[in-house]
Design an enzyme around this catalytic site. Structure first.
Site, PDB file in Angstrom:
ATOM      1  N   ASP A   8      31.967 -16.089  31.037  1.00  0.00           N
ATOM      2  CA  ASP A   8      31.609 -17.021  29.956  1.00  0.00           C
ATOM      3  C   ASP A   8      30.093 -17.176  30.015  1.00  0.00           C
ATOM      4  O   ASP A   8      29.437 -16.702  30.949  1.00  0.00           O
ATOM      5  CB  ASP A   8      32.309 -18.385  30.145  1.00  0.00           C
ATOM      6  N   GLY A  41      26.902 -18.714  21.184  1.00  0.00           N
ATOM      7  CA  GLY A  41      27.442 -19.053  19.861  1.00  0.00           C
ATOM      8  C   GLY A  41      26.498 -18.932  18.684  1.00  0.00           C
ATOM      9  O   GLY A  41      26.940 -18.834  17.543  1.00  0.00           O
ATOM     10  N   CYS A  71      35.913 -17.063  26.992  1.00  0.00           N
ATOM     11  CA  CYS A  71      34.940 -17.513  26.006  1.00  0.00           C
ATOM     12  C   CYS A  71      35.403 -16.999  24.640  1.00  0.00           C
ATOM     13  O   CYS A  71      35.618 -15.792  24.479  1.00  0.00           O
ATOM     14  CB  CYS A  71      33.581 -16.912  26.376  1.00  0.00           C
ATOM     15  N   THR A  73      33.761 -16.931  21.826  1.00  0.00           N
ATOM     16  CA  THR A  73      32.712 -16.185  21.135  1.00  0.00           C
ATOM     17  C   THR A  73      32.671 -14.739  21.647  1.00  0.00           C
ATOM     18  O   THR A  73      32.554 -13.788  20.872  1.00  0.00           O
ATOM     19  CB  THR A  73      31.343 -16.868  21.357  1.00  0.00           C
ATOM     20  N   CYS A 174      36.505 -23.187  21.399  1.00  0.00           N
ATOM     21  CA  CYS A 174      35.407 -22.860  22.326  1.00  0.00           C
ATOM     22  C   CYS A 174      35.832 -23.407  23.684  1.00  0.00           C
ATOM     23  O   CYS A 174      36.285 -24.562  23.773  1.00  0.00           O
ATOM     24  CB  CYS A 174      34.106 -23.517  21.866  1.00  0.00           C
ATOM     25  N   HIS A 176      34.131 -24.374  26.145  1.00  0.00           N
ATOM     26  CA  HIS A 176      33.383 -25.568  26.553  1.00  0.00           C
ATOM     27  C   HIS A 176      34.073 -26.835  26.039  1.00  0.00           C
ATOM     28  O   HIS A 176      34.078 -27.868  26.708  1.00  0.00           O
ATOM     29  CB  HIS A 176      31.949 -25.527  26.011  1.00  0.00           C
TER      30      HIS A 176
HETATM   31  N1  DGL Z   1      32.299 -21.089  25.847  1.00  0.00           N
HETATM   32  C1  DGL Z   1      31.945 -20.254  24.747  1.00  0.00           C
HETATM   33  C2  DGL Z   1      33.096 -20.118  23.745  1.00  0.00           C
HETATM   34  O1  DGL Z   1      34.237 -20.295  24.106  1.00  0.00           O
HETATM   35  C3  DGL Z   1      30.686 -20.457  23.971  1.00  0.00           C
HETATM   36  C4  DGL Z   1      29.551 -21.230  24.382  1.00  0.00           C
HETATM   37  C5  DGL Z   1      28.232 -20.654  23.893  1.00  0.00           C
HETATM   38  O2  DGL Z   1      27.869 -20.846  22.710  1.00  0.00           O
HETATM   39  O3  DGL Z   1      27.621 -19.991  24.714  1.00  0.00           O
HETATM   40  O4  DGL Z   1      32.876 -19.785  22.611  1.00  0.00           O
END
Ligand code: DGL
Length: 246
Positions: A8, A41, A71, A73, A174, A176
């Site tokens: 990630d 992102g 992740c 993205t 996401c 996060h």
């Molecule tokens: N954790 C990431 C996701 O699931 C993205 C975070 C980022 O923008 O780096 O998309």
């Protein structure tokens, strides 16, 4: 020992690591945070895909058994290329609309990074999903993970900006956001269902591992962390979070 890699841009994938750590045992778990290049992102498809390829090439041992692209993205931009290029099994996370069909009045809100929203627009257009790009939110969570009041305040701003749409479910697209899922639930309230893909992905991974090997769920896992940028403050924060979840 089976080797499982996680990638990630930062702490988001810890949400999936935590689930997998509960479901499997006796494995080597290696987590790679590409914090040097975070956030993913706001980057183009090509940029994210090339960063992901570099992370895997430079940091993942070649004898890895499973790669978890923790992740959304990175999944939406690089999953297929990873599957084509590597021999190990690759799992990704993507926004899942496992919500009951809307009653025609209420709506599903999908919160994800700009890139994930852009890549999913066609897919969800027809389903009446309200796509909400949350530029900067992953970075905000990364910086303020330990300050719950700030997190609540930031998510309340999102909730307030969609009040008129009568949202009945929120899909966290996401990792996060999944990592602070409780905060989303608290802010949106019990009447709104909050979903993410983590449980189902970690079950798929556990099923796959059980299929290829004798996984001893009672045994503990070995864990290692790689950060593409190491600075004292960030490293300490990551260790503190890991102590909390592992
Ligand atoms: N954790 C990431 C996701 O699931 C993205 C975070 C980022 O923008 O780096 O998309």
């Amino acid at each position: 020992m089976l080797k499982i890699g996680f990638i990630d841009s930062g702490i988001g994938g810890f949400s999936l690591l935590k689930e997998v750590n509960k479901n499997v045992g006796g494995c080597e778990l290696k987590y790679i945070a590409d914090n040097l290049n975070a956030p993913y992102g706001n980057k183009t498809r090509e940029e994210v895909s090339s960063l992901v390829m570099n992370v895997v090439k430079n940091h993942l041992p070649i004898d890895t058994d499973v790669l978890v692209v923790a992740c959304n993205t990175a999944t939406v931009t690089a999953l297929e290329e990873l599957k084509d290029r590597y021999h190990f099994r690759v799992f990704g996370v993507s926004p899942q609309l496992k919500t009951p069909k809307s009653d025609g009045k209420k709506r599903t809100l999908l919160l994800a990074t700009n890139r994930t929203v852009m890549e999913n627009t066609e897919k969800y257009k027809e389903e009446g999903v309200f796509l909400y790009p949350t530029s900067g939110l992953a970075t905000f969570i990364e910086k303020n993970y330990f300050n719950k009041d700030l997190l609540v305040g930031e998510i309340a701003k999102i909730r307030d900006s969609v009040l008129e749409y009568d949202i009945d479910s929120v899909v966290l697209g996401c990792t996060h956001y999944s990592f602070i899922r409780d905060v989303f639930q608290e802010v949106f309230g019990e009447g709104v269902a909050v979903y993410d893909d983590n449980k189902s992905v970690s079950c798929e991974i556990a099923d796959y591992l059980a299929h290829i090997s004798d996984v001893d769920c009672e045994a503990s896992n070995e864990f290692s962390l790689v950060m593409t940028r190491e600075n004292k403050q960030e490293t300490e924060k990551y260790s503190e979070i890991l102590k909390e979840i592992m």
